[in-house]
Design a protein around this motif. Structure first.
Motif, PDB file in Angstrom:
ATOM      1  N   ARG A 221     -57.267-114.233   0.585  1.00 34.03           N
ATOM      2  CA  ARG A 221     -56.077-114.198   1.454  1.00 34.03           C
ATOM      3  C   ARG A 221     -55.874-115.525   2.166  1.00 34.03           C
ATOM      4  N   SER A 222     -56.958-116.173   2.530  1.00 37.49           N
ATOM      5  CA  SER A 222     -56.845-117.478   3.202  1.00 37.49           C
ATOM      6  C   SER A 222     -56.689-118.616   2.200  1.00 37.49           C
ATOM      7  N   THR A 224     -58.837-119.922   0.211  1.00 34.93           N
ATOM      8  CA  THR A 224     -59.953-120.856   0.308  1.00 34.93           C
ATOM      9  C   THR A 224     -60.697-120.897  -1.022  1.00 34.93           C
ATOM     10  N   GLU A 281     -59.541-116.891  12.182  1.00 35.44           N
ATOM     11  CA  GLU A 281     -58.142-116.732  11.794  1.00 35.44           C
ATOM     12  C   GLU A 281     -58.005-116.962  10.291  1.00 35.44           C
ATOM     13  N   CYS A 282     -57.296-116.058   9.620  1.00 43.28           N
ATOM     14  CA  CYS A 282     -57.183-116.118   8.163  1.00 43.28           C
ATOM     15  C   CYS A 282     -56.209-117.216   7.748  1.00 43.28           C
ATOM     16  N   ASP A 283     -56.642-118.436   8.003  1.00 45.93           N
ATOM     17  CA  ASP A 283     -55.837-119.629   7.714  1.00 45.93           C
ATOM     18  C   ASP A 283     -56.704-120.566   6.885  1.00 45.93           C
ATOM     19  N   ASN A 284     -56.113-121.200   5.879  1.00 44.28           N
ATOM     20  CA  ASN A 284     -56.878-122.003   4.936  1.00 44.28           C
ATOM     21  C   ASN A 284     -57.719-123.072   5.620  1.00 44.28           C
ATOM     22  N   MET A 286     -58.574-123.396   8.800  1.00 45.77           N
ATOM     23  CA  MET A 286     -59.534-122.835   9.754  1.00 45.77           C
ATOM     24  C   MET A 286     -60.755-122.272   9.038  1.00 45.77           C
ATOM     25  N   ASN A 393     -53.542-129.582   1.755  1.00 44.59           N
ATOM     26  CA  ASN A 393     -54.391-129.646   2.946  1.00 44.59           C
ATOM     27  C   ASN A 393     -55.633-130.509   2.750  1.00 44.59           C
TER      28      ASN A 393
END
Length: 428
Positions: A221-222, A224, A281-284, A286, A393
């Protein structure tokens, strides 16, 4: 004890003397000796088992002892066990080495050597001489490997591996050990680009799906990708841990098994942090930043135990089959147990008394990579939007990596090899 303290003048004698007697006692009368505890008795028993395994060349026993407890316990024992496991206890075959032709990566090696041992004090003349001596030893060890096997490429991180060997084994034994590690364990890292080792890391996705699908679903979901443990795998955590006792303990373990064990170890580290990870936090950016920070207080014994359990449950061949992601036929992972490329006598896994013949691997290095028929690239298994986000990123993640992992990791990721791999993979 930190690496800086151990590398300070006389580190060999100080580490050896502190472990010179299994009982921990020196001289003195019986009246002043402390009564033996369960821990000290267990340590004595382990040292006796290690000694017997070393004397008899019992690989299986050394493997068992590398998985449990304090591993090989002391540097004194490691100086006997590591050469046996790497088969450098016998003189190597005499080969002609042309040192007149500079290696293509020689300049980069010298730059990294200059940046090595910076934690050593150089305030006095004797300290400056000592630091210079260690750097010269490191340069000798690395260049010896590259000159003997010109098809190998240097990567930034191999100097961390060689530094650990020098600390434990000393220059001469480290020179031999580095050659074995390069040819049998780190060969996929030392090709013309990093794609083979990144394909190894892609198998971590399959491991997490099998063992902890919630964690892998979170990573998906992130968006990664599984490349954050790169420095762990290519240095066996020598770049990421400051506690040298933990580094040496990991080397005890990793030297005993297939080169892919470092990926099982990386998966075990990720799963050991699942509670903290799932709160991020489900952020790439982070998630990537969190994961690149190797936990300094890591329970090494727990990680080793879990990695071994994963390896036993999903051996390299099985893991590749389950993931439908086959590494190259000539990957060090897939050739590790093949005839003529095996470190031990395959009939009973006893230590061989003959020198290693590196010729079959040198011949392999001259051949193109061999993929199984109809195999797709490992990267094709990741969503295209994840790859696009990873590219977008990249600069941010490299900056975070520099802060959390260190300058060497940033330099590696910015290396020509990595840029070339990104270009060839469509990530740039």
């Amino acid at each position: 004890m930190t690496r800086a303290r151990q590398l300070h003048a006389g580190f060999h004698s100080s580490r050896s003397s502190s472990h010179s007697s299994p009982g921990g006692g020196g001289g003195g009368s019986l009246r002043h000796r402390r009564p033996k505890t369960k821990d000290s008795l267990d340590k004595e028993k382990r040292i006796r088992r290690l000694d017997e395994a070393i004397v008899t060349g019992n690989i299986e026993e050394l493997r068992k002892l590398s998985v449990t407890g304090p591993g090989f316990v002391t540097d004194g024992i490691r100086r006997r066990a590591w050469p046996l496991l790497l088969r450098t206890h016998v003189p190597r075959r005499q080969t002609t080495v042309d040192t007149s032709v500079p290696h293509k990566d020689g300049d980069q090696v010298r730059l990294d050597v200059i940046r090595s041992f910076t934690h050593l004090s150089s305030e006095t003349k004797s300290q400056q001489v000592y630091k210079k001596q260690k750097q010269e030893e490191l340069l000798h060890v690395i260049l010896d490997v590259l000159q003997r096997h010109p098809k190998l490429s240097y990567y930034q991180g191999f100097h961390d591996v060689c530094t650990c060997l020098i600390i434990v084994l000393g220059k001469e034994a480290a020179t031999l050990a580095a050659e074995t590690l390069a040819m049998f364990f780190f060969r996929d890292c030392m090709l013309e680009n990093l794609e083979p080792v990144l394909e190894q890391l892609s198998l971590m996705t399959a491991l997490l799906k099998l063992e902890d699908p919630e964690v892998q679903e979170f990573l998906d979901r992130s968006e990664t990708l599984p490349f954050f443990p790169l420095s762990w795998v290519i240095t066996w955590c020598a770049h990421d841990l400051q506690d040298f006792d933990k580094i040496a303990r990991l080397y005890d373990f990793l030297i005993c098994f297939n080169p892919l064990m470092s990926v099982y170890m990386a998966a075990a580290v990720v799963m050991s942090r699942r509670e903290e990870l799932l709160e991020v936090e489900c952020d790439n950016a982070m998630v990537h930043t969190f994961l690149t920070k190797f936990p300094k207080n890591v329970d090494v014994e727990l990680i080793i135990s879990h990695a071994h359990q994963l390896y036993t449950t999903y051996p390299p061949e099985t893991l590749q089959k389950r993931s439908e992601n086959w590494l190259d036929e000539n990957s060090c992972v897939n050739t590790f147990s093949q005839p003529r490329m095996y470190l031990y006598d395959s009939s009973d896994e006893k230590i061989s008394s003959t020198p290693i013949d590196f010729t079959p691997i040198d011949e392999l290095l001259n051949k193109p990579r061999i993929k199984r028929e109809k195999d797709a690239s490992a990267l094709s298994k990741y969503p295209s939007n994840s790859l696009h986000l990873y590219r977008r990123n990249m600069a941010t993640m490299l900056a975070f990596s520099a802060a959390s992992v260190g300058t060497a990791a940033l330099l590696l990721l910015n290396s020509a090899m990595f840029r070339e791999w990104l270009a060839n993979s469509g990530l740039r």
